[in-house]
Write a protein that holds these residues in place. Sequence first.
Motif, PDB file in Angstrom:
ATOM      1  N   LYS A   8     -25.578  11.143 -11.115  1.00 46.02           N
ATOM      2  CA  LYS A   8     -25.936  11.882  -9.903  1.00 46.02           C
ATOM      3  C   LYS A   8     -25.090  13.144  -9.777  1.00 46.02           C
ATOM      4  O   LYS A   8     -25.587  14.219  -9.429  1.00 46.02           O
ATOM      5  N   ILE A   9     -23.816  13.023 -10.079  1.00 41.63           N
ATOM      6  CA  ILE A   9     -22.924  14.184 -10.053  1.00 41.63           C
ATOM      7  C   ILE A   9     -23.387  15.226 -11.064  1.00 41.63           C
ATOM      8  O   ILE A   9     -23.452  16.425 -10.764  1.00 41.63           O
ATOM      9  N   MET A  10     -23.714  14.766 -12.283  1.00 45.99           N
ATOM     10  CA  MET A  10     -24.156  15.690 -13.332  1.00 45.99           C
ATOM     11  C   MET A  10     -25.401  16.457 -12.897  1.00 45.99           C
ATOM     12  O   MET A  10     -25.454  17.690 -13.006  1.00 45.99           O
ATOM     13  N   TYR A  11     -26.414  15.741 -12.407  1.00 44.33           N
ATOM     14  CA  TYR A  11     -27.662  16.391 -12.010  1.00 44.33           C
ATOM     15  C   TYR A  11     -27.448  17.330 -10.818  1.00 44.33           C
ATOM     16  O   TYR A  11     -28.026  18.419 -10.773  1.00 44.33           O
ATOM     17  N   THR A  12     -26.640  16.893  -9.872  1.00 38.87           N
ATOM     18  CA  THR A  12     -26.379  17.730  -8.695  1.00 38.87           C
ATOM     19  C   THR A  12     -25.608  18.985  -9.079  1.00 38.87           C
ATOM     20  O   THR A  12     -25.902  20.085  -8.600  1.00 38.87           O
ATOM     21  N   ALA A  13     -24.632  18.813  -9.967  1.00 42.28           N
ATOM     22  CA  ALA A  13     -23.844  19.964 -10.422  1.00 42.28           C
ATOM     23  C   ALA A  13     -24.740  20.955 -11.165  1.00 42.28           C
ATOM     24  O   ALA A  13     -24.626  22.179 -10.950  1.00 42.28           O
ATOM     25  N   LEU A  14     -25.621  20.454 -11.998  1.00 42.05           N
ATOM     26  CA  LEU A  14     -26.528  21.346 -12.729  1.00 42.05           C
ATOM     27  C   LEU A  14     -27.403  22.126 -11.762  1.00 42.05           C
ATOM     28  O   LEU A  14     -27.649  23.323 -11.964  1.00 42.05           O
TER      29      LEU A  14
END
Length: 206
Positions: A8-14
């Motif tokens: 979730k962090i990865m997708y949100t950061a992207l």
Amino acid sequence: MSENTKDKIMYTALDLFAREGFEAASMSDIASAVGITKAALYKHYAGKREILDRIIEKTFELDAERAAEYDMPEGEPDASADEYLAADPGRIREYTLAQFRHWTQDSFSAKLRRMLTLEQFRDEALGKLYQDCLASGPVGYMTAIFRHNVRSDEEAEDMALRFYSPMFLLYSMWDGAADDKEREHVTRTLERHVDRFIREMGDAKK
């Protein structure tokens, strides 16, 4: 829960990187967008660069999955690459169209492409990733395939440029399309180009 949170962090950061730029989006911004504290964010990633490393890792995982799905060589094709053209030109057609759909319609990869377009001149690592995924990488990949079907490296590279350049331009046309009708036209344009190229390549072998 931990792995789901990391994703979730990865997708949100992207998403933030694609809209704001890599440097502009802070760890505080990411934590806020995810809905966790900054301290909790640091339990999963040491910093933005580590998040970016995971995004890059995910990108190559997706590349490998597509190559396997369409039975295409992963990485630079080897000496058997002529089989991919001679035996089944339709395989390259479908793989090429799948690549275009991936970079335009897949949420993760479309955002990544936007981020790389924005950041290629500001960050050396992202500039290299842009080249690997969207510019010199695809040209080199197709050059390696065509090399086994022509007389010289220069001719193979010329073929790869003729094959890939319209696709590269059509990414921008897709981004600028006003609606689904225009995007459908972009897709049909790519299909015509690929079909014509493969047909002409077959005619040249006769």
